[in-house]
Design a protein around this motif. Structure first.
Motif, PDB file in Angstrom:
ATOM      1  N   SER A 639       6.628  10.986  -3.190  1.00 31.58           N
ATOM      2  CA  SER A 639       6.082  10.287  -4.357  1.00 31.58           C
ATOM      3  C   SER A 639       4.583  10.505  -4.372  1.00 31.58           C
ATOM      4  O   SER A 639       3.948  10.538  -3.310  1.00 31.58           O
ATOM      5  N   ILE A 640       4.020  10.616  -5.564  1.00 32.67           N
ATOM      6  CA  ILE A 640       2.567  10.794  -5.651  1.00 32.67           C
ATOM      7  C   ILE A 640       1.849   9.514  -5.237  1.00 32.67           C
ATOM      8  O   ILE A 640       0.659   9.505  -4.997  1.00 32.67           O
ATOM      9  N   ARG A 641       2.582   8.419  -5.116  1.00 33.83           N
ATOM     10  CA  ARG A 641       1.958   7.163  -4.683  1.00 33.83           C
ATOM     11  C   ARG A 641       2.033   6.981  -3.172  1.00 33.83           C
ATOM     12  O   ARG A 641       1.698   5.929  -2.656  1.00 33.83           O
ATOM     13  N   LEU A 642       2.567   7.991  -2.479  1.00 34.49           N
ATOM     14  CA  LEU A 642       2.715   7.887  -1.035  1.00 34.49           C
ATOM     15  C   LEU A 642       2.172   9.130  -0.362  1.00 34.49           C
ATOM     16  O   LEU A 642       2.637  10.243  -0.639  1.00 34.49           O
ATOM     17  N   ALA A 643       1.189   8.937   0.513  1.00 34.89           N
ATOM     18  CA  ALA A 643       0.676  10.072   1.273  1.00 34.89           C
ATOM     19  C   ALA A 643       1.650  10.317   2.423  1.00 34.89           C
ATOM     20  O   ALA A 643       1.758   9.492   3.326  1.00 34.89           O
ATOM     21  N   GLY A 644       2.381  11.426   2.351  1.00 35.81           N
ATOM     22  CA  GLY A 644       3.421  11.662   3.355  1.00 35.81           C
ATOM     23  C   GLY A 644       2.978  12.591   4.469  1.00 35.81           C
ATOM     24  O   GLY A 644       3.754  12.906   5.354  1.00 35.81           O
ATOM     25  N   GLY A 645       1.727  13.055   4.433  1.00 37.45           N
ATOM     26  CA  GLY A 645       1.248  13.998   5.442  1.00 37.45           C
ATOM     27  C   GLY A 645       0.536  13.284   6.574  1.00 37.45           C
ATOM     28  O   GLY A 645       0.894  12.168   6.955  1.00 37.45           O
ATOM     29  N   GLU A 646      -0.522  13.956   7.099  1.00 45.05           N
ATOM     30  CA  GLU A 646      -1.168  13.387   8.286  1.00 45.05           C
ATOM     31  C   GLU A 646      -2.003  12.156   7.949  1.00 45.05           C
ATOM     32  O   GLU A 646      -2.313  11.360   8.826  1.00 45.05           O
ATOM     33  N   ILE A 647      -2.347  12.008   6.673  1.00 46.35           N
ATOM     34  CA  ILE A 647      -3.178  10.862   6.290  1.00 46.35           C
ATOM     35  C   ILE A 647      -2.273   9.704   5.888  1.00 46.35           C
ATOM     36  O   ILE A 647      -1.332   9.876   5.121  1.00 46.35           O
ATOM     37  N   GLY A 648      -2.569   8.524   6.389  1.00 46.11           N
ATOM     38  CA  GLY A 648      -1.768   7.351   6.033  1.00 46.11           C
ATOM     39  C   GLY A 648      -2.118   6.856   4.639  1.00 46.11           C
ATOM     40  O   GLY A 648      -3.239   7.060   4.153  1.00 46.11           O
ATOM     41  N   ASN A 649      -1.155   6.203   4.006  1.00 42.52           N
ATOM     42  CA  ASN A 649      -1.397   5.694   2.666  1.00 42.52           C
ATOM     43  C   ASN A 649      -2.557   4.701   2.666  1.00 42.52           C
ATOM     44  O   ASN A 649      -2.584   3.775   3.472  1.00 42.52           O
ATOM     45  N   PRO A 650      -3.494   4.850   1.739  1.00 44.64           N
ATOM     46  CA  PRO A 650      -4.532   3.823   1.640  1.00 44.64           C
ATOM     47  C   PRO A 650      -3.910   2.527   1.109  1.00 44.64           C
ATOM     48  O   PRO A 650      -2.932   2.582   0.350  1.00 44.64           O
ATOM     49  N   PRO A 651      -4.450   1.375   1.475  1.00 42.16           N
ATOM     50  CA  PRO A 651      -3.805   0.104   1.139  1.00 42.16           C
ATOM     51  C   PRO A 651      -3.482  -0.065  -0.342  1.00 42.16           C
ATOM     52  O   PRO A 651      -2.398  -0.497  -0.701  1.00 42.16           O
ATOM     53  N   PHE A 652      -4.396   0.303  -1.231  1.00 40.61           N
ATOM     54  CA  PHE A 652      -4.114   0.026  -2.643  1.00 40.61           C
ATOM     55  C   PHE A 652      -2.968   0.881  -3.168  1.00 40.61           C
ATOM     56  O   PHE A 652      -2.220   0.453  -4.036  1.00 40.61           O
ATOM     57  N   MET A 653      -2.788   2.091  -2.622  1.00 39.46           N
ATOM     58  CA  MET A 653      -1.670   2.911  -3.098  1.00 39.46           C
ATOM     59  C   MET A 653      -0.349   2.260  -2.697  1.00 39.46           C
ATOM     60  O   MET A 653       0.628   2.307  -3.433  1.00 39.46           O
ATOM     61  N   THR A 654      -0.348   1.640  -1.530  1.00 38.34           N
ATOM     62  CA  THR A 654       0.868   0.933  -1.106  1.00 38.34           C
ATOM     63  C   THR A 654       1.165  -0.210  -2.081  1.00 38.34           C
ATOM     64  O   THR A 654       2.312  -0.515  -2.363  1.00 38.34           O
ATOM     65  N   LYS A 655       0.102  -0.807  -2.636  1.00 41.28           N
ATOM     66  CA  LYS A 655       0.293  -1.882  -3.620  1.00 41.28           C
ATOM     67  C   LYS A 655       0.964  -1.393  -4.907  1.00 41.28           C
ATOM     68  O   LYS A 655       1.486  -2.185  -5.679  1.00 41.28           O
ATOM     69  N   THR A 656       0.888  -0.079  -5.157  1.00 42.12           N
ATOM     70  CA  THR A 656       1.468   0.426  -6.412  1.00 42.12           C
ATOM     71  C   THR A 656       2.959   0.769  -6.266  1.00 42.12           C
ATOM     72  O   THR A 656       3.591   1.185  -7.229  1.00 42.12           O
ATOM     73  N   ILE A 657       3.481   0.603  -5.052  1.00 43.69           N
ATOM     74  CA  ILE A 657       4.880   0.991  -4.802  1.00 43.69           C
ATOM     75  C   ILE A 657       5.830  -0.025  -5.449  1.00 43.69           C
ATOM     76  O   ILE A 657       5.648  -1.234  -5.305  1.00 43.69           O
ATOM     77  N   ASP A 658       6.857   0.467  -6.115  1.00 42.06           N
ATOM     78  CA  ASP A 658       7.846  -0.414  -6.752  1.00 42.06           C
ATOM     79  C   ASP A 658       8.589  -1.249  -5.713  1.00 42.06           C
ATOM     80  O   ASP A 658       8.794  -0.808  -4.581  1.00 42.06           O
ATOM     81  N   GLU A 659       9.069  -2.408  -6.163  1.00 42.76           N
ATOM     82  CA  GLU A 659       9.819  -3.286  -5.245  1.00 42.76           C
ATOM     83  C   GLU A 659      11.220  -2.763  -4.957  1.00 42.76           C
ATOM     84  O   GLU A 659      11.939  -3.346  -4.154  1.00 42.76           O
ATOM     85  N   THR A 660      11.616  -1.705  -5.618  1.00 44.72           N
ATOM     86  CA  THR A 660      12.899  -1.076  -5.276  1.00 44.72           C
ATOM     87  C   THR A 660      12.679   0.076  -4.295  1.00 44.72           C
ATOM     88  O   THR A 660      13.602   0.825  -3.973  1.00 44.72           O
ATOM     89  N   VAL A 661      11.438   0.244  -3.851  1.00 46.43           N
ATOM     90  CA  VAL A 661      11.121   1.270  -2.850  1.00 46.43           C
ATOM     91  C   VAL A 661      10.699   0.600  -1.545  1.00 46.43           C
ATOM     92  O   VAL A 661      11.151   0.976  -0.461  1.00 46.43           O
TER      93      VAL A 661
END
Ligand code: SF4
Length: 760
Positions: A639-661
């Protein structure tokens, strides 16, 4: 919502679904730029004059131009740089989040030495002199014992000046083990090398294509330069058609004009089925194939032996009715896809799943590349080109001593370049198995890691951890307390990209070669040092031949020297164009034995000499697990809202994740309602997900956009390090999957793993 699976295939519904299921990226990025400011470590800036600095984002290889607003000396906002040729003023959510990496709580603020057990989190702050002396002391010890080849360095990339500096250091030291983590570029590069004889990244001119046939590539989920792709998405209805082939209704599939569901792992067979129709109906570019291709027709070698060509193979083995059986894509759809592709003026086919963090199968990549050749779009506007690496760093050869010379004669620890995998350049995913299967001392005695986080990104986390346990000396240069850093013996923290200089090579997947220059926009916030400076300082501390290979006082001097022809422009504009495929005469672009595009790659000749093993062919990549006990197939999605590589997701991007994810700490896996009903499960059920490599507790989200029998899990969760904003949220997909070696290339071709769900 109830949507019949096959109804997605139609163009109209695909578009409607695209606009209803998919958040509009511009709204997201707009919200993000506001949300980035609302965190406890982000103080309201003091009143004062504002100013702007331009630079380049390096959070992914996309290399987008950025404009940073500052108030006094604090950066307060990152925007896109409109004049940047690749990103054109756009940024992805990760780029907008750059300030959270600069000021965020997971930064390592000074050099550290582990004082507790590995991974226990007990650290002692040390001086830079102590840190450099500890690392060089160990390296000297190994060199004195004539074991320089037991040192390996995992670097985030092999392109640009920093990897070259590290490579130079290892050469002077005596180790052949410069290793880069796997990406889809590995398969692209190898296919292009075998079929075109050219070494470089592969560029897809999607901007100028009018029909894009994507075999699972996450074009709008973070592939290539995500900002570039979002820009293309903004204009896609003007002049092009996107067709997405993949087992899940991803964001890319939802945005495409047409989604074609497929049995996972069979994309290569579909490409060959499409080739069959194009050849059978004479829909291919005969002018290109007859003049510029070799191995299309059957041929006879110098010894008089007859060989099968691509045409014969495809006509015999890949008739649409056969391919329909393999892929579950109906025969009429295969024929339609072929005709649409062949009749477009500038069609282009793209392979590689998701964002491209995994290399994939070489055969699949070659099969899709063969479609581009059939369309005659190799090295054409709107087509596919090999973009050679710029050779701006032209240094004198490194003088090496006897110890280094002996060390360099050893085989690489990952097996790349060996007799078994002669064409592979990097095979990092093999390293854990190599180390774990070695009786006695680990073949790696010291591992240095920069811009990479193998303990999170490599498949089979448990095996990776076991391998790290066998390595006596582990050093991380990470700016953040990531998984690998937190498991290291020493951390020598790097600056983040807003604090230092670095060059940014051409983003993979793009055709126009451009170098970017990332510049410091704020002073370093903590006691950190750029890795480039550390390499030079370590070389000088090593003395002898190692020191002599480094004439520069620091990395900035080295960088300026490397980029001297472009420096002024880079300083002024932030980017510079360099020579690319369009500057090379068409006749010079095939560097193969035959001087042509090779459907039958001469460089792939193997010991048994079977034509079917040399031509692009479909061999289903084995899937781990036994279907009786593990009736489902687990696949990852990006997902473009999730950094899946070596860099961890920044906190605000995690806030954009749907509640079904993700809900609280629990990740959802998607399952088709029919499969769930059959197994007695309902929406939101908490279950245990098991694979041959591990288990995890997850929740179920019933989703008709995933094929029956398949479970889909997002990549990018399950961090065990960083900060409270990321740790222990969801599950790392790599805990549940292991690598599957592509026998021809050695690349990791695993696309999924067998799984089961039971009541938690
Ligand atoms: S696409 Fe990559 S380089 Fe561009 S803004 Fe996003 S993270 Fe940064």
């Amino acid at each position: 919502m109830k949507i019949d699976r096959r109804s997605f295939i139609s163009l109209g519904v695909g578009v409607i679904v695209g606009s209803t299921l998919t958040p509009v990226p511009w709204k997201l990025t707009d919200d993000i730029s506001i949300w980035t400011q609302n965190w406890p470590w982000t103080p309201v800036p003091k009143d004062g004059p504002d100013s702007y600095k331009t630079s380049v984002c390096t959070l992914c290889p996309g290399g987008c131009g950025i404009r940073v607003r500052k108030i006094v000396d604090r950066a307060v906002k990152i925007d896109g740089l409109p004049e940047h040729p690749v990103s054109q003023g756009k940024l992805c959510p990760l780029g907008h989040s750059g300030l959270q990496f600069l000021y965020g709580p997971s930064r390592v603020k000074a050099p550290m030495k582990r004082v507790g057990k590995r991974g226990e989190g007990k650290w002692q702050k040390i001086t830079w002199e102590e840190a450099i002396s500890a690392v060089t002391g160990k390296l000297k010890e190994l060199r004195d014992e004539q074991k320089p080849h037991t040192v390996a360095w995992v670097a985030g990339d092999d392109r640009g000046t920093l990897p070259q500096l590290i490579y130079r250091f290892l050469t002077a030291y005596g180790s052949p083990n410069f290793i880069r983590p796997p990406t889809v570029q590995d398969a692209y590069e190898l296919a292009a090398y075998l079929m075109q004889g050219q070494q470089g990244t592969v560029g897809f001119d999607i901007e100028n294509a009018d029909h894009v046939l994507s075999f699972g590539t996450g074009l709008f989920q973070g592939w290539s330069s995500p900002a570039r792709m979002l820009s293309i998405y903004g204009k896609m209805h003007d002049n092009k058609k996107f067709v997405q082939i993949e087992p899940r209704l991803s964001d890319t599939a939802a945005k495409a004009h047409q989604w074609v569901p497929i049995t996972p792992g069979t994309e290569g067979a579909l490409a060959l089925g499409i080739a069959h129709v194009m050849i059978r109906e004479s829909l291919y570019n005969e002018a290109f194939v007859s003049k510029w291709a070799f191995g299309f027709e059957d041929w006879t070698d110098d010894s008089g032996k007859r060989h099968m060509g691509f045409k014969n193979l495809v006509l015999k083995d890949y008739a649409p009715e056969i391919v329909a059986e393999i892929t579950s894509v109906p025969k009429p759809m295969i024929e339609k896809l072929a005709r649409q592709f062949a009749r477009a003026k500038k069609p282009i086919a793209v392979s590689g799943r998701g964002q491209g963090h995994l290399p994939g199968s070489l055969d699949e990549c070659m099969a899709v590349h063969a479609l581009n050749a059939l369309a005659g779009n190799i090295n054409q506007p709107g087509g596919v080109s090999v973009v050679a690496e710029p050779d701006y760093a032209k240094w004198p050869e490194v003088n090496i001593d006897k110890t280094a010379s002996k060390g360099l004669q050893n085989a690489r620890v990952d097996g790349a370049g060996s007799d078994q995998y002669p064409n592979a350049r990097f095979l990092l995913h093999r390293l854990p198995e190599v180390i774990n299967s070695t009786k006695g001392d680990s073949p790696v005695q010291a591992l240095l890691v920069s811009d990479a986080n193998p303990l999170y990104t490599l498949p089979d986390t448990q095996a990776t951890k076991a391998a790290l346990d066998k390595i006596p000396f582990l050093v991380s240069f990470s700016s953040f307390m990531d998984e690998t850093a937190s498991y290291s013996d020493y951390i020598l923290p790097d600056h983040v990209f807003l604090e230092s200089y670095s060059d940014v090579p051409t983003p993979p997947g793009t055709v126009q070669p451009v170098i970017g220059l990332s510049k410091p926009v704020v002073r370093p916030q903590y006691d950190t040092r750029p890795v480039g400076n550390l390499v030079i300082q370590m070389a000088k501390a090593m003395g002898s031949f190692v020191e002599k290979a480094f004439a520069w006082k620091d990395y900035q001097a080295y960088l300026k020297d490397a980029l001297k022809d472009h420096w002024d422009q880079l300083e002024k504009k932030g980017f510079a164009f360099i020579k690319g495929p369009q500057d090379i005469p068409f006749t010079d672009q095939f560097n193969t034995t035959t001087g042509k595009f090779e459907f039958y790659p001469s460089a792939r000749n193997n010991a048994n000499g079977k034509d079917k093993d040399i031509l692009p062919n479909f061999t289903k990549v084995a899937i781990e697990g036994e279907s009786g006990q593990l009736p489902l197939i687990l696949v990852p999605y990006d997902s473009i809202r999730l950094a899946g590589g070596e860099i961890g997701n920044p906190p605000f991007m995690t806030k954009t994740i749907d509640e079904t994810v993700l809900l609280d700490q629990t990740v959802f896996v998607e399952i088709n309602p029919k499969t769930a009903r059959k197994m007695g499960f309902f929406e939101g059920d908490r279950v245990r997900l098991s694979t041959p490599r591990g288990q995890a507790e997850v929740k179920l989200h019933l989703y008709e956009g995933v094929e029956p029998g398949v479970v889909a899990m997002p990549r990018g969760f399950g961090h065990t390090a960083y900060s409270k904003y990321l740790t222990d949220k969801g599950v790392n997909f790599n805990k549940l999957i292991g690598p599957i070696e592509d026998p021809m290339s050695g690349l990791n071709a695993a696309w999924g793993i067998r799984a089961n769900i039971t009541k938690a």
